[in-house]
Design an enzyme around this catalytic site. Structure first.
Site, short mmCIF file in Angstrom:
data_model
loop_
_atom_site.label_atom_id
_atom_site.label_comp_id
_atom_site.label_asym_id
_atom_site.label_seq_id
_atom_site.Cartn_x
_atom_site.Cartn_y
_atom_site.Cartn_z
N HIS A 127 1.00 -0.77 -0.08
CA HIS A 127 -0.12 0.30 0.22
C HIS A 127 0.66 0.94 -0.31
CE1 HIS A 127 0.27 0.72 4.26
NE2 HIS A 127 0.36 -0.46 4.30
N ASP A 129 -0.32 4.86 1.25
CA ASP A 129 -0.50 5.54 2.74
C ASP A 129 0.66 4.66 3.45
OD1 ASP A 129 -1.82 3.46 2.54
OD2 ASP A 129 -3.14 4.43 3.81
N ASP A 162 6.31 -0.50 6.65
CA ASP A 162 5.54 -0.46 6.08
C ASP A 162 4.47 0.76 5.63
OD1 ASP A 162 1.89 -0.32 6.84
OD2 ASP A 162 2.22 -0.20 8.93
N GLU A 196 -4.77 1.27 2.52
CA GLU A 196 -4.54 0.76 3.88
C GLU A 196 -4.77 1.02 5.33
OE1 GLU A 196 -3.67 -2.58 6.44
OE2 GLU A 196 -2.90 -0.85 6.15
ZN LIG Z 1 1.11 -1.78 6.35
#
Ligand SMILES: [Zn+2]
Length: 492
Positions: A127, A129, A162, A196
Site C-alpha cells: 500500500h 499510504d 510499512d 490501507e
Molecule cells: Zn501496512
C-alpha cells in the site's frame, strides 16, 4: 509493556509469542539487538541486483508524504498521484510491458501477462499510504520522518517497512526480471492500495471487486503481515521468518443499560450505570474460550530448532494445551494469540451529579480469532451480560477473521522456498496476525493468502512500525529485492 527477561524455561513460548507479535506493540528496546546483521546477505542475493538503487528509490518514495488520516477529506489525492508519477518515471519497463490501471483513481492495478493463460496469477500487494506522525512525538525521531535519510546502517522514515519498503522492492524486482529477460508463465498482478491505513475499502477493496468481476482468482497472494525476527528468545537464538497465514477479525459491540432516571435523592437499588458496570465486569471475567491449538503449525515449525527438553511441550498441545493456555493468559500479547479478546474502550452515562441517567452505554472491541465468528461473539455477549442489557453491533467496521491458509500447499512451498533462498539463516514459521491488512479483501476468492515483508529486525525495531523512528536496515536492501525476484521465478 515491559519485556520480560527472567522467564522460566516452561514459559518459553509465552515470551516467544510475545516477541512474535511485537510488531503491534511497543516493547522496550535494547541497543544491542539493534545492530544490523549482514551475515550471509550477499549469498542470498540474485545476481545483478542493485541494493543501492533500492535504497535510493525507497528514500525518494519516503519523501512523498502519503499520510492517510481517518477523516478522508483531510487526505490530498495529489500525494498518492505523485507516487503514481514517481513509479512511472522510475520503472519504465514495467510501465511499457504491463497493463497499468488506476482503480477508483488512486489505487494501482498492474498486470504482467504470463504465457500460460490458464494458470491462476500470482498477486503481489503493498500500500502507498502511511500513518501520520503522532502529534507530540516528532522530537523522538533521530531523523526527520519524511526525509528518507540513510545513516548508521539504516534508511529512516515513515513507511520504510510499512509499506513502501515492500512496494519499492516489488517494483525493483519486476523491473530487474524484465531487464534480465524473464518471461513469466503465470501472470503476475501487482496491487497497490491507497487507503490501507484507514480500512482499505476505497482501494484494495475495489481492486478485489475488479478481479472478481473479471473472474480472476489469484493462486498465491502475498501482502504485509510478517518479517524476519533476529531471534526468538528463549526458544531459539536463530532468526525466524514469520509468515502470516491468518488474521483476526474485528467487531465493536455496544452495551446499553436503561432505567427510570429521576432525582439522585431517591435512587433505585440498581442504577443504569451500576447495571452496566456489572455487565462489563462479567465480560472481563468470562472471556471467549482459548484455542491453543491454533499455535500448532507455528510450534511444529519451531520444534526441531528448540532445546530438546522443550520439544514435547510444543508438539503435544493436545495434552499440554491447558498449561500453555495458563502461561499465555499471563501476557496480554500471548493471550491475544490464542483467543478472541475483549477490550472495553468507551463508557458513557450521566450528565449531572444529581440526575439519575436513564441510559448508560459502553463500547467493547473484540478481535476475533480464526475459528470464532461475529455471531459467536454476539452470542457470547448475550449469554454473559444477561437479558436486561441491550446489545448491538456498533460502527461500520465488521470483519470476520480470515481463513487459515495452508502450510502444506504448493503455494506455501513456493513462498517458503523463496524466503529460505533469500534468508537462509531463518526458520520459516506460520503465525496469526492480530491486526487486519488489505489482503483480507482477496481471501474469499483466492487460493492461499500470506503476509511477509522481506526485512529483518529485532522486536524493538518492528515495534517502530506506526511508532517513532521507523527504519529498514541497509544490509537488507539487496535481498529484499532478491526475495521478490525469487518468488516470481519460483511461482511463475
Ligand atoms: Zn501496512
Amino acid at each position: 509493556m515491559k519485556r520480560t527477561t527472567k522467564v522460566a524455561i516452561g514459559a518459553a513460548w509465552t515470551v516467544a509469542f510475545a516477541a512474535a507479535v511485537a510488531a503491534t506493540r511497543r516493547l522496550s528496546e535494547s541497543g544491542a539487538t539493534d545492530v544490523p546483521l549482514s551475515a550471509r546477505a550477499d549469498a542470498a542475493e540474485e545476481g545483478g541486483i542493485d541494493g543501492d538503487a533500492f535504497l535510493t528509490h525507497l528514500a525518494e518514495a519516503i519523501r512523498l508524504p502519503t499520510v492517510a488520516f481517518e477523516e478522508r477529506e483531510r487526505n490530498d489525492p495529489q500525494e498518492i498521484l505523485a507516487v503514481h508519477e514517481y513509479l512511472r518515471s522510475t520503472y519504465p519497463l514495467v510501465h511499457e510491458r504491463c497493463t497499468v490501471e488506476t482503480i477508483n483513481d488512486l489505487s494501482l492495478l498492474i498486470t504482467w501477462g504470463g504465457t500460460d493463460r490458464d494458470a491462476d496469477p500470482l498477486l503481489l500487494m503493498a500500500h502507498m499510504d502511511v500513518v501520520p506522525i503522532e502529534p507530540g512525538t516528532e522530537d523522538g525521531w533521530d531523523f526527520e520522518p519524511f526525509a528518507g535519510t540513510v545513516a548508521n546502517g539504516f534508511l529512516w522514515g515513515r513507511g520504510t517497512i510499512d509499506d513502501k519498503g515492500p512496494l519499492i522492492a516489488i517494483m525493483e524486482a519486476t523491473e530487474h526480471l524484465m531487464r534480465a529477460g524473464f518471461e513469466p508463465e503465470r501472470t503476475v498482478i501487482i496491487s497497490f492500495g491507497h487507503d490501507e491505513e484507514i480500512g482499505g475499502a476505497q482501494g484494495a477493496g475495489l481492486v478485489a471487486d475488479t478481479l472478481i468481476e473479471r473472474d480472476i482468482r489469484p493462486w498465491l497472494v502475498i501482502d504485509e503481515g510478517g518479517g524476519v525476527m533476529d531471534e526468538f528468545p528463549p526458544l531459539t537464538d536463530r532468526s525466524v521468518a514469520l509468515v502470516k497465514t491468518a488474521e483476526k477479525g474485528f467487531i465493536d459491540v455496544k452495551l446499553t443499560a436503561t432505567g427510570e432516571g429521576g432525582h439522585s435523592s431517591v435512587p433505585p437499588s440498581e442504577s443504569t450505570i451500576g447495571a452496566l458496570a456489572v455487565a462489563i465486569q462479567q465480560l472481563e471475567t468470562h472471556q471467549m474460550p482459548a484455542r491453543v491449538r491454533i499455535l500448532e503449525p507455528m510450534f511444529a515449525a519451531l520444534a526441531p530448532h528448540v532445546d530438546p527438553k522443550m520439544r514435547p511441550i510444543l508438539t503435544n498441545l493436545k495434552f499440554t494445551g491447558p498449561i500453555v493456555e495458563r502461561m499465555n493468559a499471563g501476557s496480554p500479547i500471548a493471550n491475544a494469540g490464542i483467543r478472541t479478546t475483549t477490550a472495553v474502550t468507551i463508557v458513557s452515562g450521566g450528565v449531572k451529579s444529581n440526575v439519575l441517567p436513564q441510559e448508560a452505554f459502553a463500547i467493547v472491541n473484540f478481535r476475533i480469532l480464526p475459528g470464532d465468528t461475529i455471531q459467536d461473539v454476539l452470542d457470547h455477549v448475550r449469554k454473559v451480560v444477561g437479558p436486561d442489557i441491550t446489545i448491538e453491533p456498533h460502527g461500520e467496521m465488521r470483519v470476520e477473521p480470515s481463513l487459515v491458509s495452508s502450510t502444506e500447499s504448493d503455494a506455501w512451498n513456493v513462498l517458503a522456498t523463496s524466503i529460505e533462498e533469500s534468508f537462509p539463516e531463518a526458520i520459516v514459521t506460520p503465525w496469526t496476525l492480530t491486526a487486519a491488512t488489505d489482503s483480507r479483501y482477496f481471501a474469499a476468492f483466492s487460493g492461499d493468502v500470506y503476509g511477509f515483508a522481506p526485512f529483518t529486525g529485532s522486536d524493538g525495531e518492528f515495534a517502530r512500525i506506526h511508532g517513532t523512528g521507523e527504519r529498514v536496515r541497509t544490509s537488507d536492501a539487496g535481498r529484499a529485492v532478491s526475495f521478490f525476484c525469487r518468488l516470481m521465478r519460483n511461482a511463475c
